[in-house]
Design a protein around this motif. Sequence first.
Motif, PDB file in Angstrom:
ATOM      1  N   THR A  35       0.830  -1.206   0.000  1.00 52.22           N
ATOM      2  CA  THR A  35       0.000   0.000   0.000  1.00 52.22           C
ATOM      3  C   THR A  35       0.862   1.251   0.000  1.00 52.22           C
ATOM      4  O   THR A  35       1.858   1.341   0.719  1.00 52.22           O
ATOM      5  CB  THR A  35      -0.920   0.038   1.237  1.00 52.22           C
ATOM      6  OG1 THR A  35      -0.127  -0.185   2.417  1.00 52.22           O
ATOM      7  CG2 THR A  35      -2.002  -1.033   1.167  1.00 52.22           C
ATOM      8  N   VAL A  36       0.433   2.213  -0.795  1.00 55.03           N
ATOM      9  CA  VAL A  36       1.085   3.519  -0.861  1.00 55.03           C
ATOM     10  C   VAL A  36       0.066   4.561  -0.420  1.00 55.03           C
ATOM     11  O   VAL A  36      -0.894   4.850  -1.131  1.00 55.03           O
ATOM     12  CB  VAL A  36       1.581   3.840  -2.284  1.00 55.03           C
ATOM     13  CG1 VAL A  36       2.241   5.218  -2.315  1.00 55.03           C
ATOM     14  CG2 VAL A  36       2.539   2.762  -2.782  1.00 55.03           C
ATOM     15  N   GLY A  37       0.234   5.096   0.778  1.00 59.23           N
ATOM     16  CA  GLY A  37      -0.665   6.126   1.264  1.00 59.23           C
ATOM     17  C   GLY A  37      -0.337   7.454   0.610  1.00 59.23           C
ATOM     18  O   GLY A  37       0.768   7.973   0.752  1.00 59.23           O
ATOM     19  N   LEU A  38      -1.299   8.003  -0.122  1.00 59.70           N
ATOM     20  CA  LEU A  38      -1.093   9.264  -0.846  1.00 59.70           C
ATOM     21  C   LEU A  38      -1.734  10.402  -0.065  1.00 59.70           C
ATOM     22  O   LEU A  38      -2.888  10.301   0.361  1.00 59.70           O
ATOM     23  CB  LEU A  38      -1.692   9.169  -2.245  1.00 59.70           C
ATOM     24  CG  LEU A  38      -1.464  10.351  -3.192  1.00 59.70           C
ATOM     25  CD1 LEU A  38      -1.517   9.887  -4.651  1.00 59.70           C
ATOM     26  CD2 LEU A  38      -2.486  11.476  -3.007  1.00 59.70           C
ATOM     27  N   THR A  39      -0.983  11.477   0.120  1.00 54.33           N
ATOM     28  CA  THR A  39      -1.514  12.625   0.846  1.00 54.33           C
ATOM     29  C   THR A  39      -0.917  13.908   0.294  1.00 54.33           C
ATOM     30  O   THR A  39      -0.020  13.897  -0.550  1.00 54.33           O
ATOM     31  CB  THR A  39      -1.251  12.489   2.364  1.00 54.33           C
ATOM     32  OG1 THR A  39      -2.046  13.450   3.072  1.00 54.33           O
ATOM     33  CG2 THR A  39       0.223  12.676   2.702  1.00 54.33           C
ATOM     34  N   GLY A  40      -1.416  15.025   0.782  1.00 58.75           N
ATOM     35  CA  GLY A  40      -0.962  16.342   0.355  1.00 58.75           C
ATOM     36  C   GLY A  40      -1.936  17.388   0.837  1.00 58.75           C
ATOM     37  O   GLY A  40      -3.078  17.061   1.201  1.00 58.75           O
ATOM     38  N   GLY A  41      -1.515  18.621   0.864  1.00 59.68           N
ATOM     39  CA  GLY A  41      -2.391  19.694   1.308  1.00 59.68           C
ATOM     40  C   GLY A  41      -3.504  19.973   0.312  1.00 59.68           C
ATOM     41  O   GLY A  41      -3.477  19.495  -0.829  1.00 59.68           O
ATOM     42  N   ILE A  42      -4.472  20.745   0.735  1.00 57.32           N
ATOM     43  CA  ILE A  42      -5.559  21.132  -0.145  1.00 57.32           C
ATOM     44  C   ILE A  42      -4.992  21.848  -1.375  1.00 57.32           C
ATOM     45  O   ILE A  42      -4.087  22.668  -1.270  1.00 57.32           O
ATOM     46  CB  ILE A  42      -6.582  22.032   0.595  1.00 57.32           C
ATOM     47  CG1 ILE A  42      -7.807  22.304  -0.296  1.00 57.32           C
ATOM     48  CG2 ILE A  42      -5.937  23.318   1.090  1.00 57.32           C
ATOM     49  CD1 ILE A  42      -8.938  23.007   0.448  1.00 57.32           C
ATOM     50  N   GLY A  43      -5.484  21.476  -2.550  1.00 53.04           N
ATOM     51  CA  GLY A  43      -5.020  22.116  -3.776  1.00 53.04           C
ATOM     52  C   GLY A  43      -3.692  21.610  -4.297  1.00 53.04           C
ATOM     53  O   GLY A  43      -3.174  22.141  -5.283  1.00 53.04           O
ATOM     54  N   SER A  44      -3.150  20.567  -3.679  1.00 57.12           N
ATOM     55  CA  SER A  44      -1.842  20.064  -4.123  1.00 57.12           C
ATOM     56  C   SER A  44      -1.951  19.207  -5.382  1.00 57.12           C
ATOM     57  O   SER A  44      -0.960  19.020  -6.097  1.00 57.12           O
ATOM     58  CB  SER A  44      -1.171  19.261  -3.002  1.00 57.12           C
ATOM     59  OG  SER A  44      -1.956  18.143  -2.633  1.00 57.12           O
ATOM     60  N   GLY A  45      -3.145  18.673  -5.640  1.00 57.90           N
ATOM     61  CA  GLY A  45      -3.327  17.850  -6.832  1.00 57.90           C
ATOM     62  C   GLY A  45      -3.429  16.370  -6.548  1.00 57.90           C
ATOM     63  O   GLY A  45      -3.110  15.539  -7.394  1.00 57.90           O
ATOM     64  N   LYS A  46      -3.900  16.005  -5.371  1.00 59.05           N
ATOM     65  CA  LYS A  46      -3.997  14.590  -4.988  1.00 59.05           C
ATOM     66  C   LYS A  46      -4.862  13.793  -5.953  1.00 59.05           C
ATOM     67  O   LYS A  46      -4.502  12.685  -6.360  1.00 59.05           O
ATOM     68  CB  LYS A  46      -4.557  14.467  -3.563  1.00 59.05           C
ATOM     69  CG  LYS A  46      -3.667  15.054  -2.492  1.00 59.05           C
ATOM     70  CD  LYS A  46      -4.275  14.862  -1.111  1.00 59.05           C
ATOM     71  CE  LYS A  46      -5.568  15.627  -0.924  1.00 59.05           C
ATOM     72  NZ  LYS A  46      -5.383  17.100  -0.977  1.00 59.05           N
ATOM     73  N   THR A  47      -6.018  14.341  -6.305  1.00 64.09           N
ATOM     74  CA  THR A  47      -6.943  13.611  -7.181  1.00 64.09           C
ATOM     75  C   THR A  47      -6.343  13.410  -8.561  1.00 64.09           C
ATOM     76  O   THR A  47      -6.437  12.313  -9.136  1.00 64.09           O
ATOM     77  CB  THR A  47      -8.277  14.362  -7.288  1.00 64.09           C
ATOM     78  OG1 THR A  47      -8.865  14.471  -5.985  1.00 64.09           O
ATOM     79  CG2 THR A  47      -9.236  13.630  -8.212  1.00 64.09           C
ATOM     80  N   THR A  48      -5.702  14.441  -9.095  1.00 59.47           N
ATOM     81  CA  THR A  48      -5.069  14.320 -10.408  1.00 59.47           C
ATOM     82  C   THR A  48      -4.017  13.227 -10.408  1.00 59.47           C
ATOM     83  O   THR A  48      -3.961  12.379 -11.303  1.00 59.47           O
ATOM     84  CB  THR A  48      -4.426  15.653 -10.815  1.00 59.47           C
ATOM     85  OG1 THR A  48      -5.444  16.656 -10.898  1.00 59.47           O
ATOM     86  CG2 THR A  48      -3.724  15.545 -12.161  1.00 59.47           C
ATOM     87  N   VAL A  49      -3.170  13.225  -9.396  1.00 64.54           N
ATOM     88  CA  VAL A  49      -2.110  12.219  -9.301  1.00 64.54           C
ATOM     89  C   VAL A  49      -2.708  10.828  -9.116  1.00 64.54           C
ATOM     90  O   VAL A  49      -2.287   9.864  -9.770  1.00 64.54           O
ATOM     91  CB  VAL A  49      -1.145  12.561  -8.151  1.00 64.54           C
ATOM     92  CG1 VAL A  49      -0.182  11.407  -7.897  1.00 64.54           C
ATOM     93  CG2 VAL A  49      -0.371  13.831  -8.473  1.00 64.54           C
TER      94      VAL A  49
END
Length: 213
Positions: free
Chosen positions: A16-30
């Motif tokens: 598993t690779v937990g993906l995170t980032g701040g708001i507006g960082s582009g999590k959904t796109t990635v």
Amino acid sequence: MSPLSPSDAKPSTPFTVGLTGGIGSGKTTVADLFAERGVAVVDTDLIAHQLTAPNGIAIAAIRAEFGDAFIDTGGAMDRKKMREYVFSDPLAKQRLEAILHPLIGTETARAIAQANGHYVMPVIPLLVESGKWQQRFTRILVIDCDEQTQIQRVMQRNAMNETQVRAIMAAQATRQQRLEAADDVIVNNAGVDALAPQIERLHAFYMSLAACH
């Protein structure tokens, strides 16, 4: 909303690779770009929406705790009203989290266990803030961008002003805290074209690790 605690979730066995980032960082796109490469993406924001949709399993508890005023005419949680309320009242935020986070944790664990892909990528906006999700994943991938880029993206996407966006950012982990928690980082300042080579490199790396997991 995203979970602060995995609650009843059992440790996952897949890579598993937990993906995170701040708001507006582009999590959904990635996450979408990884999904195109055969990765099983588990979106905790989507799980939260399902829980608070009409007939969602969290609705009865939200109605009992906050009253009918926070349920819209369609039977879903009124997300706009609730967001404004919890941002103005930290205790209300804790009350809502006490309802949602255990449910999100349980549903996330179930989705991970049932996932079918080269490896599993749970998307958890508040992964670093939780302090508990990190040890449950094989790798932590942080999507990073400069703060002004974050602000501009969120203002354009959500029709917010800068003060509102900064208030949300202030409630999240700092950029430095996320980077310190990261095993891997994707920089997303320059748009989609700059993402592809970073994703290709990491996907190949994760595939090699997953084969040995």
